[in-house]
Enzyme design. Structure first.
Site, PDB file in Angstrom:
ATOM      1  N   ASP A 275       3.759  -3.620  12.250  1.00 29.05           N
ATOM      2  CA  ASP A 275       3.890  -2.338  11.547  1.00 29.05           C
ATOM      3  C   ASP A 275       5.291  -1.789  11.828  1.00 29.05           C
ATOM      4  O   ASP A 275       5.587  -1.376  12.950  1.00 29.05           O
ATOM      5  CB  ASP A 275       2.811  -1.367  12.051  1.00 29.05           C
ATOM      6  N   ASP A 286       6.596   2.987   4.988  1.00 25.50           N
ATOM      7  CA  ASP A 286       5.648   2.680   6.059  1.00 25.50           C
ATOM      8  C   ASP A 286       4.738   1.574   5.543  1.00 25.50           C
ATOM      9  O   ASP A 286       3.932   1.786   4.641  1.00 25.50           O
ATOM     10  CB  ASP A 286       4.842   3.938   6.409  1.00 25.50           C
ATOM     11  N   HIS A 355      -1.858   8.582   5.331  1.00 28.40           N
ATOM     12  CA  HIS A 355      -1.239   9.914   5.463  1.00 28.40           C
ATOM     13  C   HIS A 355      -0.162  10.103   4.410  1.00 28.40           C
ATOM     14  O   HIS A 355       0.383   9.137   3.860  1.00 28.40           O
ATOM     15  CB  HIS A 355      -0.619  10.065   6.859  1.00 28.40           C
ATOM     16  N   HIS A 363       4.320  11.762   9.146  1.00 28.14           N
ATOM     17  CA  HIS A 363       3.009  12.367   8.859  1.00 28.14           C
ATOM     18  C   HIS A 363       3.270  13.773   8.313  1.00 28.14           C
ATOM     19  O   HIS A 363       3.573  14.688   9.067  1.00 28.14           O
ATOM     20  CB  HIS A 363       2.143  12.444  10.120  1.00 28.14           C
ATOM     21  N   GLU A 388      -3.275   3.037   4.272  1.00 27.43           N
ATOM     22  CA  GLU A 388      -3.496   2.000   5.290  1.00 27.43           C
ATOM     23  C   GLU A 388      -4.963   1.986   5.706  1.00 27.43           C
ATOM     24  O   GLU A 388      -5.616   3.025   5.756  1.00 27.43           O
ATOM     25  CB  GLU A 388      -2.596   2.212   6.502  1.00 27.43           C
ATOM     26  N   GLU A 483      -1.126  -2.109   5.059  1.00 26.32           N
ATOM     27  CA  GLU A 483      -0.636  -0.786   4.647  1.00 26.32           C
ATOM     28  C   GLU A 483       0.470  -0.926   3.604  1.00 26.32           C
ATOM     29  O   GLU A 483       1.287  -1.847   3.669  1.00 26.32           O
ATOM     30  CB  GLU A 483      -0.103  -0.049   5.879  1.00 26.32           C
TER      31      GLU A 483
END
Length: 502
Positions: A275, A286, A355, A363, A388, A483
């Site tokens: 990640d 992300d 998120h 976030h 994700e 994700e």
């Protein structure tokens, strides 16, 4: 037919009959101009001696001169009765044959030049290639901005929004003029996301060529981050890594990256979640995937990948977040996986979520659950989300455990008085290099900082910095993660981080 050699142009014209002239007009001899000119061999020798740069122009001029001489000779030297007619026919014949002969001879001469100057021509071709569009190297080292000098970066997967609850289609958005104008107005922001996403795609493709059991986790993370920095062309807070590389193994689901001196080695039977994030001007990508070497985990990976793609399909403008979570849970729990003779139902990790993403804020406030019963808040036009999902063979819930490695400055913190000089210095280093983006202890080491743990703890105690320890399920369980980052554009939904791999 034309003789191979002629004593002079006069002899040729004096023995021709009108019938021969007519036959020659029907079937002209391509080499006529050369035969009529008795000095052809000498002139060709002179032409060969001329330099290649102006050779073609001079040759053509000389050929025109050559063909003019026999025509004049025929008119002046021919008989009064037959010379004029035969000379006219010969002149016409030469004029007809001249363009074809010149073309053919030029082709032949050019072929000869290619044989003589092939080395020079090859060098020229190499120079042209150097001036062309750059290609990526292996391993990748060319920054994405240099691969695309026009700043038009590859788009992600563009999808139509899902229909509303009453069945109305969202296809109108793709052609609506106002929505298209709004979309174009944000093109600079979308372009930043696409540039960061292309860097992410190329880095993860590179990772898959060399990651293997037996490598230390520190080596894996540092090689990955070095490649990311090169491709994103790291430049302070304008471009760089969005957060530390997560390489959580087995029951550790997220937020693990090795600290200095960590001896952990990747094993054949491990399930490793990679990640990592990139950003341009704070526009964060992300994106995460799971690496395994033992095929017994394939079904687990398939379940989580399917759940993530389901969440992406359901996401859209005016969609309730709780509806996305309910659909994800339904898909993931439909899978079972057999590991070492034991069958497990794949469970979504209920306290891990997707998120929303803001500028320089990983976030941004909204959470996308992966189980039913979440918030009824709706997604809105122009927002960016990380969709994700985490699947587990354990309890389906995680807790903080092990040494902390991830830290991030509190986005909403105001001025807080700091007494310790070392803490003040460390905060300045964090502000200058990371801002409100996440960082890890290895990155502080890279900045030349040492003996900073007490200062870092002080900043955490004051609420200026938030620690994010590794999140773990029950020991002995296995967790997987996939994700993607999606853009809720006015016209369509773009899965900007989508690639050929997943």
């Amino acid at each position: 037919m034309w003789p191979l050699e002629a004593p002079s142009s006069l002899c040729v014209t004096s023995f021709r009959t009108p019938m021969m002239a007519e036959l020659e007009i029907v079937q002209p001899e391509p080499e006529a101009p050369e035969v009529l000119n008795g000095d052809a061999d000498e002139n060709e020798a002179k032409e060969d001696a001329e330099p290649s740069e102006t050779g073609k122009k001079k040759r053509r001029k000389k050929k025109k001169k050559k063909t003019a001489v026999p025509a004049g000779t025929n008119e002046s030297e021919g008989d009064g009765d037959t010379g004029g007619g035969v000379g006219d026919v010969t002149k016409q014949l030469e004029q007809q044959a001249l363009p074809e002969d010149i073309d053919k001879e030029d082709d032949g001469e050019e072929d000869g030049e290619e044989g003589e100057n092939s080395a020079g021509k090859k060098k020229k071709k190499k120079k042209k290639n150097k001036k062309g569009v750059k290609g990526q190297t292996d391993p990748p080292t060319v920054p994405i901005c240099e691969l695309y000098p026009s700043a038009v970066f590859p788009k992600g997967e563009e999808c139509e929004y899902p229909p509303s609850k009453d069945g109305r289609s969202a296809a109108w958005r793709t052609t609506h003029e106002e929505k298209r104008v709004l979309d174009k107005a944000n093109e600079e922001m979308w372009s930043d996301f696409r540039q960061a996403a292309e860097a992410h795609r190329q880095v993860r493709n590179y990772i898959n060529t060399w990651i293997k059991p037996g490598m230390t986790m520190i080596d894996i993370c540092e090689r990955l981050e070095d490649c990311s920095r090169r491709l994103i062309k790291e430049n302070g807070l304008k471009a760089g890594l969005a957060f530390p590389t997560g390489c959580s193994i087995n029951h550790v689901a997220a937020h693990y990256t090795p600290n200095a001196g960590d001896p952990t080695v990747l094993q054949y039977n491990d399930v490793c979640k990679i990640d990592f994030g990139t950003h341009i001007n704070g526009r964060i990508i992300d994106c995460a995937f799971t690496v395994t070497f033992n095929p017994k985990y394939d079904r687990l990976l398939e379940a989580v990948r399917d759940a993530t793609n389901t969440g992406i399909r359901c996401a859209g403008i005016d969609v309730r977040l709780c509806d996305v979570g309910e659909t994800i849970q339904e898909v993931m729990e439909s899978y079972e996986v057999e590991i070492d003779g034991k069958t497990y139902q794949v469970k979504p990790i209920r306290n891990l979520n997707g998120h929303s993403i803001g500028q320089y804020r990983i976030h941004a406030g909204k959470t996308v659950p992966i189980v039913k019963g979440g918030e009824a808040t709706r997604m809105e036009e122009g927002e960016v989300y990380a969709i994700e999902t985490f699947g587990s063979t354990g309890r389906g819930a995680v807790h903080g455990d092990m040494d902390c490695s991830h830290y991030m400055k509190n986005f909403n913190v105001g001025h807080v008085p700091i007494r310790l000089p070392r803490a003040k210095h460390l905060l300045n280093v964090i502000n200058d290099n990371f801002g409100t983006l996440a960082f890890c202890r290895r990155w502080l080491d890279r900045q030349g900082e040492s003996k900073y743990l007490m200062a870092l703890k002080n900043l955490c105690d004051l609420g200026i910095i938030d620690p994010y320890p590794p999140l773990c399920d029950t020991k002995g369980s296995y967790t997987a993660q996939y994700e993607h980052t999606i853009l809720l554009r006015p016209t369509c939904k773009e899965v900007v981080s989508r690639g050929d791999d997943y």
